[in-house]
Design an enzyme around this catalytic site. Structure first.
Site, short mmCIF file in Angstrom:
data_model
loop_
_atom_site.label_atom_id
_atom_site.label_comp_id
_atom_site.label_asym_id
_atom_site.label_seq_id
_atom_site.Cartn_x
_atom_site.Cartn_y
_atom_site.Cartn_z
N PHE A 158 -4.94 -8.42 6.07
CA PHE A 158 -6.22 -8.32 5.36
C PHE A 158 -6.80 -9.74 5.18
CE2 PHE A 158 -8.88 -8.04 1.57
CZ PHE A 158 -9.68 -6.96 1.93
N ASP A 217 2.72 -7.77 0.73
CA ASP A 217 1.50 -7.31 0.07
C ASP A 217 1.53 -5.78 0.10
OD1 ASP A 217 -1.05 -6.34 -0.53
OD2 ASP A 217 -2.08 -8.08 0.32
N TYR A 277 -5.95 -0.82 -7.87
CA TYR A 277 -7.11 0.08 -7.77
C TYR A 277 -7.09 1.03 -6.59
CZ TYR A 277 -8.45 -3.98 -4.93
OH TYR A 277 -8.44 -5.01 -4.03
N LYS A 278 -6.09 0.94 -5.71
CA LYS A 278 -6.07 1.86 -4.55
C LYS A 278 -5.27 3.10 -4.93
CE LYS A 278 -6.39 -1.95 -1.24
NZ LYS A 278 -7.72 -1.80 -0.65
N ARG A 296 -11.90 5.38 8.53
CA ARG A 296 -10.60 5.42 7.84
C ARG A 296 -10.58 6.58 6.87
NH1 ARG A 296 -8.41 0.26 4.63
NH2 ARG A 296 -9.96 1.09 3.22
C1 LIG Z 1 -3.78 -5.70 1.96
C2 LIG Z 1 -4.83 -6.12 0.98
N1 LIG Z 1 -4.63 -7.21 0.23
C3 LIG Z 1 -5.54 -7.61 -0.68
C4 LIG Z 1 -6.71 -6.90 -0.87
C5 LIG Z 1 -7.77 -7.31 -1.85
O1 LIG Z 1 -7.47 -8.37 -2.66
P1 LIG Z 1 -8.22 -8.47 -4.09
O2 LIG Z 1 -7.62 -7.38 -4.94
O3 LIG Z 1 -7.97 -9.83 -4.56
O4 LIG Z 1 -9.66 -8.19 -3.85
C6 LIG Z 1 -6.94 -5.75 -0.13
C7 LIG Z 1 -8.20 -4.99 -0.34
O5 LIG Z 1 -8.54 -4.03 0.29
C8 LIG Z 1 -5.99 -5.36 0.83
O6 LIG Z 1 -6.20 -4.28 1.58
#
Ligand SMILES: Cc1ncc(COP(=O)(O)O)c(C=O)c1O
Length: 422
Positions: free
Chosen positions: A136, A208, A233-234, A382
């Site tokens: 990402f 991550d 939030y996901k 997606r």
């Molecule tokens: C793998 C991954 N890491 C990080 C993030 C986003 O980071 P942040 O929460 O700092 O916006 C996302 C957002 O979709 C993501 O898919």
């Protein structure tokens, strides 16, 4: 235009399969824990989870009673001060982390920076930082920034190429930063094998977990992972911009030095001493005053997992993605869609991604018909499934809707590559 019409037999067959799978769903009752709008098929919970029913009453209480009436006393009386560690432990239970190793707060990007920088400090003398070229964007940018600040070389190596890379250059690697699930394709990587390979080089691994936590069993302690971060939030459905989290394996705590030594991570935060002394344990990874409203919303959201077995979540998620792949095969492949998500269940996360040159326009047209998915530039649609509330019937509806939209060209085909910000 040549299309393959859905035969009645095909449609009946898929409907029967969907109904049978939904009838056998042991997690069906959990859907009530979410306030899903009627007549909407929500397949974007891997970007923003829907509203859990537990959140509004808790937030109302936090605002009106805790903040409104109890005021500053809430830091002690309503457990505000401990919230980052308490919520961290609740998330820890979903990612295979024993209590006392996970802290919630800040954004994933901030936690990534903290974790990567701290991990580099634990491998002095090593000169390489490795990340996935398809990671990402924030993971790629933060890795590049940490490498530059710490005088390391950044190497972009895919998970498939990692074992060979480590054989050649492993003794120079400080940290490898990966995600178990590719956010575009939904491919799932073997966390155990990759963690072992990294440790074989005496390097550290940072995972991550944004696309894994809450969607499939993750066993950080069992795998002896070093660091992990993720968002709230996901799949965890903690709300827009919900606090993220950081996991640091207990064996690293005594040496852990974070690049943001804020006052709340001090051993004696209210002593207001001139110099920084890190708190014992994961508390030293706290930074500043925690965002209580969003932290307690996330805590309420996590109750959706009460009594839910992540093995059952994984089984249902695979059933859902497997069924959607079948629908795509039957209904969408003839219209020029190709799936980029692995059919092998061991290599599949909790989403299905379909390639189509008009992905953006089709996603918008689907939303107009009440099917909310998203797209990733330039050409991927997606579909995220969440076993806590998604049904097989909904996936069939989505596939049929997409088929009709594409077949009837009910979308604006003007090429555009930017997707909605999520
Ligand atoms: C793998 C991954 N890491 C990080 C993030 C986003 O980071 P942040 O929460 O700092 O916006 C996302 C957002 O979709 C993501 O898919």
């Amino acid at each position: 235009m040549t299309t393959t019409p859905t035969t009645t037999a095909q449609a009946t067959d898929l409907t029967e399969v969907a109904e049978r799978l939904d009838a056998d769903d042991t997690l069906a009752h959990v859907r009530e824990r979410f306030l899903l709008p009627p007549h909407v098929v929500y397949l974007d919970g891997n970007s923003l989870g829907p509203l859990p029913a537990a959140v509004p009453p808790v937030l109302a209480d936090v605002v009106t009673r805790q903040w409104g009436t109890d005021l500053i006393g809430s830091w002690n009386d309503n457990g505000w001060w401990e919230a980052p560690l308490r919520v961290g432990d609740t998330i820890g239970a979903l990612i295979g982390a024993a209590p006392g190793q996970t802290v919630a707060g800040d954004s994933t990007s901030v936690q990534l920076f903290t974790a990567l920088d701290a991990a580099v400090s634990l491998r002095p003398g090593r000169t390489l930082l490795v990340t996935d070229p398809d990671h990402f964007p924030t993971d790629r940018y933060v890795a590049a920034a940490v490498a530059e600040r710490r005088g390391l070389d950044l190497r972009r190596v895919s998970p498939a190429e990692l074992p060979r890379f480590l054989r050649d250059e492993g003794d120079r690697v400080a940290v490898v930063s990966y995600s178990p699930v590719d956010f575009r394709t939904g491919e799932l990587f073997d966390m155990g094998a990759l963690t072992q390979a990294v440790h074989g080089a005496d390097a550290l691994i940072l995972w991550d977990l944004c696309h894994a936590a809450g969607a499939l069993p993750v066993e950080l302690d069992f795998l002896e992972a070093d660091f992990a971060v993720g968002c709230g939030y996901k799949f965890l459905s903690g709300g827009p911009g919900a606090p993220a989290y950081l996991y640091v394996a207990r064996r690293h705590h005594h040496e852990l030095r974070t690049p943001l030594p804020g006052w709340t991570g001090h051993a004696d935060p209210f002593g207001l001493s001139r110099d920084y002394t890190p708190a014992p344990g994961i508390a030293r990874a706290r930074i500043g005053t925690p965002p209580i409203l969003s932290l307690l919303a996330l805590e309420a959201a996590l109750t959706a997992y009460d009594g839910v077995d992540l093995t059952a979540v994984r089984a249902k998620s695979l059933s859902l993605t497997g069924f959607l792949l079948r629908c795509a095969d039957d209904l969408l492949t003839p219209l020029g869609f190709t799936s980029v998500t692995p059919t092998d269940p061991d290599r599949r996360g909790s989403q299905v991604s379909l390639r189509h040159p008009h992905a953006h326009a089709l996603t918008r047209a689907l939303a107009d018909r009440g099917v909310i998915a998203d797209m990733r530039a330039p050409d991927l649609l997606r579909f995220g499934v969440n076993a806590l509330y998604t049904t097989h019937r909904e996936l069939l509806t989505a596939a049929q809707c997409l088929r009709e939209t594409a077949a009837e060209r009910e979308y604006d085909p003007t090429p555009r590559t930017t997707g909605p910000v999520t």
